[in-house]
Design a protein around this motif. Sequence first.
Motif, short mmCIF file in Angstrom:
data_model
loop_
_atom_site.label_atom_id
_atom_site.label_comp_id
_atom_site.label_asym_id
_atom_site.label_seq_id
_atom_site.Cartn_x
_atom_site.Cartn_y
_atom_site.Cartn_z
N GLU A 194 0.82 -1.22 0.00
CA GLU A 194 0.00 0.00 0.00
C GLU A 194 0.85 1.26 0.00
OE1 GLU A 194 -2.71 -0.13 3.25
OE2 GLU A 194 -3.81 -1.89 2.50
N THR A 195 2.04 1.17 0.55
CA THR A 195 2.93 2.34 0.60
C THR A 195 4.29 2.02 -0.02
OG1 THR A 195 3.67 1.72 2.84
CG2 THR A 195 1.80 3.25 2.67
N PHE A 196 4.33 1.10 -0.95
CA PHE A 196 5.58 0.61 -1.52
C PHE A 196 6.41 1.75 -2.10
CE2 PHE A 196 7.98 -1.40 -5.09
CZ PHE A 196 8.78 -2.23 -4.34
N GLY A 197 7.62 1.91 -1.59
CA GLY A 197 8.54 2.92 -2.10
C GLY A 197 8.38 4.29 -1.49
N GLU A 198 7.32 4.52 -0.73
CA GLU A 198 7.07 5.86 -0.19
C GLU A 198 8.04 6.24 0.93
OE1 GLU A 198 3.00 6.26 0.95
OE2 GLU A 198 2.23 5.89 -1.10
N ASN A 199 8.78 5.27 1.46
CA ASN A 199 9.73 5.59 2.54
C ASN A 199 11.08 6.04 2.00
OD1 ASN A 199 10.43 3.07 1.49
ND2 ASN A 199 11.22 2.32 3.45
N THR A 200 11.25 6.11 0.69
CA THR A 200 12.49 6.63 0.13
C THR A 200 12.45 8.16 0.14
OG1 THR A 200 11.66 6.77 -2.14
CG2 THR A 200 12.58 4.66 -1.43
N PRO A 201 13.61 8.82 0.12
CA PRO A 201 13.60 10.28 0.06
C PRO A 201 12.81 10.84 -1.12
CG PRO A 201 15.76 9.53 0.70
CD PRO A 201 14.96 8.30 0.35
N MET A 202 12.77 10.11 -2.23
CA MET A 202 12.00 10.56 -3.39
C MET A 202 10.52 10.26 -3.25
SD MET A 202 14.43 9.88 -6.69
CE MET A 202 16.05 10.64 -6.80
N GLY A 203 10.16 9.45 -2.25
CA GLY A 203 8.76 9.20 -1.95
C GLY A 203 8.01 8.33 -2.92
N ARG A 204 8.73 7.51 -3.68
CA ARG A 204 8.06 6.64 -4.66
C ARG A 204 8.97 5.47 -5.01
NH1 ARG A 204 10.55 6.98 -9.52
NH2 ARG A 204 11.80 8.84 -9.99
N PRO A 205 8.40 4.39 -5.57
CA PRO A 205 9.26 3.31 -6.04
C PRO A 205 9.94 3.70 -7.34
CG PRO A 205 6.97 2.83 -6.56
CD PRO A 205 6.97 4.09 -5.73
N GLY A 206 11.05 3.05 -7.63
CA GLY A 206 11.72 3.27 -8.90
C GLY A 206 11.15 2.39 -9.99
N GLN A 207 11.48 2.72 -11.22
CA GLN A 207 11.04 1.94 -12.38
C GLN A 207 12.25 1.21 -12.98
OE1 GLN A 207 7.97 1.44 -13.39
NE2 GLN A 207 6.98 2.88 -11.99
N PRO A 208 12.00 0.10 -13.69
CA PRO A 208 13.12 -0.64 -14.29
C PRO A 208 14.04 0.22 -15.16
CG PRO A 208 11.16 -1.99 -14.36
CD PRO A 208 10.72 -0.63 -13.85
N ASN A 209 13.46 1.20 -15.89
CA ASN A 209 14.33 2.01 -16.74
C ASN A 209 15.13 3.05 -15.96
OD1 ASN A 209 12.33 3.90 -16.18
ND2 ASN A 209 11.64 4.13 -18.30
N GLU A 210 14.94 3.08 -14.64
CA GLU A 210 15.78 3.93 -13.80
C GLU A 210 16.92 3.13 -13.17
OE1 GLU A 210 13.06 7.41 -12.02
OE2 GLU A 210 12.34 5.41 -11.45
N VAL A 211 16.86 1.81 -13.33
CA VAL A 211 17.87 0.92 -12.77
C VAL A 211 18.75 0.33 -13.87
CG1 VAL A 211 18.25 -1.17 -11.42
CG2 VAL A 211 16.40 0.38 -10.81
N ALA A 212 18.15 0.00 -15.00
CA ALA A 212 18.88 -0.66 -16.08
C ALA A 212 20.14 0.10 -16.51
CB ALA A 212 17.95 -0.86 -17.28
N PRO A 213 20.15 1.45 -16.53
CA PRO A 213 21.39 2.14 -16.93
C PRO A 213 22.58 1.84 -16.02
CG PRO A 213 19.53 3.63 -17.13
CD PRO A 213 19.02 2.41 -16.43
N SER A 214 22.32 1.53 -14.75
CA SER A 214 23.41 1.18 -13.86
C SER A 214 24.05 -0.14 -14.29
CB SER A 214 22.91 1.07 -12.41
OG SER A 214 22.50 2.31 -11.91
N PHE A 215 23.21 -1.11 -14.66
CA PHE A 215 23.73 -2.37 -15.15
C PHE A 215 24.49 -2.19 -16.45
CE2 PHE A 215 20.54 -3.87 -12.19
CZ PHE A 215 21.07 -5.05 -11.69
#
Length: 277
Positions: A230-251
């Motif tokens: 219900e609150t997935f990702g809201e505890n991050t400083p950005m207040g939301r979960p990330g998306q796969p295209n925000e992680v794939a560039p690191s890989f």
Amino acid sequence: MSDTETIDMIHEDALPGHESRMRDKPDWEPRYPGSGRLQGKVALITGADSGIGREGADVAILYLCEHDDAAETKRIVEAEGRRALTVAGDVGDKAFCERAVAETVKALGRLDVLVNNAGEQHPDKDIRDVTEEQLKRTFQTNFFGYFFMVQAARPHLKAGAAIVNCTSVTMYQGSSELLDYSSTKGAITAFTRSLSENLVGDGIRVNAVAPGPIWTPLNPFGGSTPEKMETFGENTPMGRPGQPNEVAPSFLFLACEDSSYMSGQVLHPNGGTIVNG
């Protein structure tokens, strides 16, 4: 085992989950056109049917039993003019890892990049609820699978090759409901650093990515409790979960020559959480 064979896997939940069945689909499409940084290379990616596994050159896609997601990922890779191979099986099985690498090299001709991304998690609020079977299964997939894949791939990795492992923000922060999962991620981080020391002299770089809460099938299909979702990702400083295209560039960065002076390191696409690691 080929992608035409059926694997009957029984879990205590719906894991690993199907992206095709998610109401809110993850954002996986790259934000920028490809730059050819992996041109002519072959990448083998475990857990690559959906989520953060979509990126690379010619790609061998290893997955458990989500044939629909794997077929869609194969279509997407081929639409970009790349070759794609799908191989279904359990990375916790050493024999499967050896067979998958052999199929990859036979079909695609070589192996330059190994991305260990497959994982499973099962939330438990009380450590006494973590069964021996679950503990062994989580380590079998999340850690033994990484170890087995490296062992199988090692004879084919030459100077200039790269290994990228997926650890987690839970390794650095801890997680009250993911005791076994976060422990496997600690093992993966230690493995990454040790393997880097072991292989760097041969010109093979080993790094890792530690994502925060990312919107993939893993959590909504049983990896998190309904209350957490219900609150997935809201505890991050950005207040939301990330998306796969925000992680794939690191890989991608760690897999290509842009990171040629990095080994034994961890990148942290986690929504702004400071972990000092």
